[in-house]
Scaffold this motif. Structure first.
Motif, mmCIF file in Angstrom:
data_model
loop_
_atom_site.group_PDB
_atom_site.id
_atom_site.type_symbol
_atom_site.label_atom_id
_atom_site.label_comp_id
_atom_site.label_asym_id
_atom_site.label_seq_id
_atom_site.Cartn_x
_atom_site.Cartn_y
_atom_site.Cartn_z
ATOM 1 N N ASP A 48 53.472 28.128 40.782
ATOM 2 C CA ASP A 48 53.286 27.333 39.662
ATOM 3 C C ASP A 48 51.709 26.716 39.950
ATOM 4 O O ASP A 48 51.298 26.476 40.828
ATOM 5 N N PRO A 49 51.009 26.559 38.568
ATOM 6 C CA PRO A 49 49.538 26.003 38.833
ATOM 7 C C PRO A 49 49.403 24.667 39.715
ATOM 8 O O PRO A 49 48.440 24.501 40.111
ATOM 9 N N ARG A 52 48.084 24.415 43.099
ATOM 10 C CA ARG A 52 46.800 24.403 43.393
ATOM 11 C C ARG A 52 46.230 22.778 43.448
ATOM 12 O O ARG A 52 45.436 22.310 44.447
ATOM 13 N N ASN A 134 60.317 25.006 34.858
ATOM 14 C CA ASN A 134 59.504 25.622 33.752
ATOM 15 C C ASN A 134 60.128 25.337 32.453
ATOM 16 O O ASN A 134 59.790 24.982 31.438
ATOM 17 N N ALA A 157 48.118 28.786 26.929
ATOM 18 C CA ALA A 157 49.054 29.505 28.053
ATOM 19 C C ALA A 157 50.498 29.991 27.554
ATOM 20 O O ALA A 157 51.262 29.841 28.108
ATOM 21 N N GLY A 160 52.911 32.392 29.510
ATOM 22 C CA GLY A 160 53.196 31.928 30.907
ATOM 23 C C GLY A 160 54.734 31.400 30.863
ATOM 24 O O GLY A 160 55.553 31.399 29.817
ATOM 25 N N ILE A 250 44.907 23.663 33.227
ATOM 26 C CA ILE A 250 44.780 24.696 34.199
ATOM 27 C C ILE A 250 43.550 25.141 34.270
ATOM 28 O O ILE A 250 43.134 25.640 35.439
ATOM 29 N N ILE A 318 49.244 33.041 44.102
ATOM 30 C CA ILE A 318 48.648 31.840 43.471
ATOM 31 C C ILE A 318 47.548 32.178 42.641
ATOM 32 O O ILE A 318 47.258 31.720 41.535
ATOM 33 N N LEU A 321 47.719 33.242 39.046
ATOM 34 C CA LEU A 321 47.719 32.105 37.987
ATOM 35 C C LEU A 321 46.509 31.986 37.403
ATOM 36 O O LEU A 321 46.477 31.695 35.972
ATOM 37 N N ASN A 326 49.465 37.580 35.508
ATOM 38 C CA ASN A 326 50.818 37.587 35.410
ATOM 39 C C ASN A 326 51.242 37.221 33.942
ATOM 40 O O ASN A 326 50.709 36.692 33.181
ATOM 41 N N LYS A 329 57.326 34.071 33.887
ATOM 42 C CA LYS A 329 57.480 33.682 35.254
ATOM 43 C C LYS A 329 56.972 34.330 36.537
ATOM 44 O O LYS A 329 57.100 35.567 36.601
ATOM 45 N N LEU A 330 55.886 33.915 37.420
ATOM 46 C CA LEU A 330 55.559 34.390 38.601
ATOM 47 C C LEU A 330 56.449 34.036 39.548
ATOM 48 O O LEU A 330 56.684 32.716 39.929
#
Length: 334
Positions: A48-49, A52, A134, A157, A160, A250, A318, A321, A326, A329-330
């Protein structure tokens, strides 16, 4: 259990994209279980973003400390238990961390590590996507948006894990839904498979003209996942008294100064802007999950997953993203 536990620990705070060595793979021996503990084998990791942000700074959760196992959501199965609430074979999802095994402790708070049921014809990974945080994020974000039939909803996005569910909830409520995504393939997926009314590829030079054409009556709701230039452009097309739900920004997560959209449009168009964190709604997760499960079972919500194999590939996942590699869902299959 004599197997070592492979873990990814935060070795250094990334500058921009993750570099080799920011997350370091190490092995630690599994502890002997004490009374009140259970051991779970992690099967899947949610990418998930927000991870980060957790690497870089304090936010709604403290930053991960250097040398700690990197925080993440995951899906795991109990393999050994001395805990009264868990038995071997139980499945759980929540904060597992980037590792192969996680110890559950009755003395520790595991409010984000919950048992999940076995649902016929539903894969385990759905508990990290549509029936995970999500899907819950999309559900409660759209509750804030208060969509009404005939309104125009724009989702950034949109291909996503969260944005794709947001758009489908918008359609359930009778909105005209326009998604913004980063490839023609993603735009085709959200329109042809998910039922979005239009999709805009922001990498095309004329994307702003196309957004205007796709929103002839202006925009009533902006479900914002990206920030930056995309948010600026969408705000410029908002109708009076429109609603902006800020879920993520993001575009700025890899930058020292992420920047914020101009507030001139917020003032002139009398917009209501509300940010939210899904954890605020923890007491209502069961209610939302039940509704999402019904929508999924009746085909009103569809999903797609991008699965990367191997714990050691997580840093690459990661970075995906932020490169748009992707769709949906990653997930990392441990």
């Amino acid at each position: 259990m004599t197997s070592p536990n492979r873990q990814l620990v935060l070795q250094s705070r990334p500058k921009g994209m993750l570099a080799p060595g920011d997350l370091q793979l190490k092995e630690t021996p599994l502890p002997e279980l004490q009374e009140g503990q259970a051991l779970a084998k992690v099967k899947y990791l949610s990418i998930d973003p927000t991870m980060r942000i957790w690497m870089a700074m304090d936010s709604y959760l403290p930053a991960v400390a250097i040398g700690e196992v990197m925080r993440s959501l995951g899906f795991a199965e109990i393999v050994e238990s001395r805990h009264p609430d868990y038995k071997k074979g139980d499945r759980v999802s929540g904060l597992t961390g980037l590792q192969e095994y996680v110890v559950l402790d009755s003395k520790a708070s595991h409010s984000l590590l919950q048992k999940v049921p076995k649902i016929p014809f539903v894969s385990d990974t759905v508990f990290l996507g549509v029936l995970g945080l999500n899907g819950l994020t999309a559900f409660f974000g759209m509750e804030i948006a208060q969509p009404k039939k005939g309104e125009t909803l724009v989702v950034s996005a949109a291909a996503g894990a969260t944005g794709s569910v947001v758009g489908q909830i918008g359609k359930i409520h009778g909105c005209r839904v326009v998604g913004i995504a980063g490839s023609d393939e993603k735009c085709a997926w959200i329109t042809k498979d998910l039922g979005f009314d239009a999709a805009i590829n922001y990498k095309h030079p004329d994307w702003k003209t196309k957004l205007a054409a796709a929103t002839p009556n202006g925009i009533d709701i902006d479900f914002e996942n990206v920030g930056g230039e995309i948010m600026e452009t969408v705000l410029g097309r908002m109708n009076l008294h429109g609603r902006v739900v800020v879920c993520g920004l993001i575009s700025g997560y890899n930058k020292e100064d992420p920047g914020l959209a101009s507030f001139a449009n917020v003032l002139v168009k009398r917009l209501r802007v509300e940010g939210f964190i899904v954890l605020d709604y923890a007491s209502r997760f069961m209610e939302a999950g039940t509704q999402l499960a019904q929508w999924k079972m009746f085909g009103k919500i569809k999903d797609r997953e991008t699965i990367v194999e191997g714990l050691e590939k997580t840093p690459d996942a990661i970075n995906m993203l932020f490169t748009g590699a992707n769709t949906g869902k990653l997930i990392v299959k441990v």
